[in-house]
Scaffold this active site. Structure first.
Site, PDB file in Angstrom:
ATOM      1  N   GLN A   1      -8.217   2.808  19.778  1.00 31.52           N
ATOM      2  CA  GLN A   1      -7.336   1.905  20.239  1.00 31.52           C
ATOM      3  C   GLN A   1      -7.783   1.309  21.875  1.00 31.52           C
ATOM      4  OE1 GLN A   1      -4.799   1.622  18.073  1.00 31.52           O
ATOM      5  NE2 GLN A   1      -4.000   3.558  17.622  1.00 31.52           N
TER       6      GLN A   1
ATOM      7  N   ASP B   1       1.110 -12.421   6.707  1.00 33.02           N
ATOM      8  CA  ASP B   1      -0.233 -12.558   6.592  1.00 33.02           C
ATOM      9  C   ASP B   1      -1.074 -13.177   7.656  1.00 33.02           C
ATOM     10  OD1 ASP B   1      -2.820 -12.790   5.250  1.00 33.02           O
ATOM     11  OD2 ASP B   1      -2.266 -14.583   4.071  1.00 33.02           O
TER      12      ASP B   1
ATOM     13  N   GLN C   1       0.981  -1.155  -0.048  1.00 28.27           N
ATOM     14  CA  GLN C   1      -0.170  -0.005   0.194  1.00 28.27           C
ATOM     15  C   GLN C   1       0.911   1.176  -0.087  1.00 28.27           C
ATOM     16  OE1 GLN C   1      -2.180  -0.796   3.543  1.00 28.27           O
ATOM     17  NE2 GLN C   1      -0.579  -1.138   4.629  1.00 28.27           N
TER      18      GLN C   1
ATOM     19  N   ASP D   1       0.617  -0.256  13.854  1.00 32.77           N
ATOM     20  CA  ASP D   1       0.855   1.077  14.382  1.00 32.77           C
ATOM     21  C   ASP D   1       1.395   0.967  15.891  1.00 32.77           C
ATOM     22  OD1 ASP D   1      -1.847   1.819  15.979  1.00 32.77           O
ATOM     23  OD2 ASP D   1      -2.267   1.555  14.007  1.00 32.77           O
TER      24      ASP D   1
ATOM     25  N   ASP E   1      -7.471  -5.470  14.275  1.00 34.48           N
ATOM     26  CA  ASP E   1      -7.330  -4.195  14.222  1.00 34.48           C
ATOM     27  C   ASP E   1      -6.839  -3.696  12.477  1.00 34.48           C
ATOM     28  OD1 ASP E   1      -6.760  -1.442  13.961  1.00 34.48           O
ATOM     29  OD2 ASP E   1      -4.816  -1.477  15.198  1.00 34.48           O
TER      30      ASP E   1
ATOM     31  N   GLU F   1       1.145  -8.553  11.669  1.00 39.59           N
ATOM     32  CA  GLU F   1       0.908  -7.404  10.747  1.00 39.59           C
ATOM     33  C   GLU F   1       1.738  -7.510   9.562  1.00 39.59           C
ATOM     34  OE1 GLU F   1      -0.391  -4.177  10.509  1.00 39.59           O
ATOM     35  OE2 GLU F   1       0.691  -3.928   8.502  1.00 39.59           O
TER      36      GLU F   1
ATOM     37  N   TYR G   1     -12.542   9.648  11.343  1.00 41.65           N
ATOM     38  CA  TYR G   1     -13.047   8.443  10.782  1.00 41.65           C
ATOM     39  C   TYR G   1     -13.973   8.614   9.761  1.00 41.65           C
ATOM     40  CZ  TYR G   1      -9.739   4.856  12.611  1.00 41.65           C
ATOM     41  OH  TYR G   1      -8.705   4.425  13.319  1.00 41.65           O
TER      42      TYR G   1
HETATM   43  N1  SPD Z   1     -11.613   3.835   8.003  1.00 40.48           N
HETATM   44  C1  SPD Z   1     -10.481   3.690   8.589  1.00 40.48           C
HETATM   45  C2  SPD Z   1     -10.424   2.436   9.755  1.00 40.48           C
HETATM   46  C3  SPD Z   1      -9.253   2.024  10.187  1.00 40.48           C
HETATM   47  C4  SPD Z   1      -9.069   1.069  11.377  1.00 40.48           C
HETATM   48  N2  SPD Z   1      -7.932   0.769  11.845  1.00 40.48           N
HETATM   49  C5  SPD Z   1      -7.031   1.837  12.375  1.00 40.48           C
HETATM   50  C6  SPD Z   1      -5.765   1.163  12.973  1.00 40.48           C
HETATM   51  C7  SPD Z   1      -5.397   1.958  13.956  1.00 40.48           C
HETATM   52  N3  SPD Z   1      -4.792   1.020  14.832  1.00 40.48           N
END
Ligand code: SPD
Length: 313
Positions: free
Chosen positions: A84, A159, A53, A108, A178, A128, A247
């Site tokens: 979080q 993966d 990405q 993250d 997450d 991750e 968001y």
């Molecule tokens: N639309 C964005 C959704 C993101 C969800 N994950 C965020 C990662 C933060 N640790």
């Protein structure tokens, strides 16, 4: 850092940096057609392309530093706590003495920071897919990535779907997913086979909490998740939500489920977080979660409750 572009060499801005309002970032995606939340940009700090990405970090005028993957905001320094803390403590405060926890995604480190507040936890695995997310977070978001410093954490780059398939049955007390949105590298994390692998990896009465999108924008996705989860998880299946201003639509939800076993009542937390001073020194205080927010997160507006309950068994 591999794939890194220094700010001096950036000549062409990516599409999400608006040419309609110069100097602003606009979050445009087919997942929220016809709308785009925008933030004023002070400075682009990082731009890179990983195997999976596009990764961008910018300094915003009002929300601190912002992490963007494929044009979509993943976190801002100002409101990351709301996501979080809730995705972590909703499951972990609902069961007694969680010991083994798996995080899928979460590169993250913010969810790790929150899991590590629980002193009963002995082992935290994280899988991750994108190492660049981990590296960028350690470089630009040290107060989020602090979660990686906990000695109980083992990082697996790979993966999440494959990782879970290889997990011995009944390994974890809790799995936290997450993920980013279900287009791009996270798509499989919203599909039935993935939830089946999660259920297998949990002990009886173990809990899963997954990122489950917005009731304002994604009821069709939520409906499918609820239907799949009710077939797979034979304990509680509940939807909760929280407010995250950056968001899309300003909210995001979580699907919380348990496998058959000791009963779990998600709406009434039984395992308070150990708030001793050492945790606060290294990770900062909790900013959003408390037991009232926990219970309130499961109260749904009528339109969402109707759809979610219609998927009941
Ligand atoms: N639309 C964005 C959704 C993101 C969800 N994950 C965020 C990662 C933060 N640790």
């Amino acid at each position: 850092m591999e794939g890194m572009t220094s700010e001096a060499s950036v000549t062409k801005l990516p599409e999400c940096f608006s040419s309609v309002i110069p100097g602003w970032f606009s979050e445009i995606s087919p997942m929220w057609p016809g709308e785009a939340h925008s933030l004023k940009v002070e400075k682009i700090l990082f731009q890179g392309k990983s195997e999976y990405q596009n990764v961008i970090v910018f300094q915003s005028s009002t929300y601190g530093k912002v992490l963007v993957l494929d044009g979509v905001i993943q976190l801002t320094e100002r409101d990351e706590c709301a996501y979080q803390e809730m995705i972590t403590h909703l499951p972990l405060c609902s069961i007694p003495n969680p010991k083994k926890v798996l995080v899928i995604g979460g590169g993250d480190g913010g969810v790790l920071r929150e899991v590590s507040r629980h002193s009963s936890v002995e082992r935290i695995d994280i899988c991750e897919i994108d190492k660049m997310v981990v590296d960028v977070s350690k470089q630009f978001f040290p107060r989020v990535a602090v979660g990686f410093n906990d000695p109980r954490v083992t990082l697996h780059i790979g993966d999440g779907v494959a990782f879970l398939k290889a997990v011995p049955e009944g390994t974890y007390d809790a799995v936290i997913v997450d993920s980013s949105d279900p287009i791009g590298p996270a798509q499989e994390l919203f599909e039935k086979p993935f939830f089946q692998s999660v259920a297998k990896a949990l002990r009886p009465g173990g809990v899963v909490c997954t990122q489950a999108e917005s009731i304002w924008l994604h009821m069709h996705i939520i409906e499918d998740i609820v239907a799949n989860c009710r077939q797979i998880f034979k304990g509680a299946v509940n939807y909760a939500w929280t407010s995250v201003p950056t968001y899309p639509s300003g909210v995001i939800g979580f699907m919380l489920c348990t496998t058959e076993g000791p009963p779990v009542d998600f709406k009434h937390p039984i395992n308070p977080i150990d708030l001793d001073d050492s945790h606060i020194k290294t990770k900062g205080p909790l900013k959003f979660y408390n037991s009232e927010m926990h219970s309130a997160a499961f109260s749904l507006p009528s339109f969402a409750r109707k759809v979610i309950e219609s998927k009941s068994d």
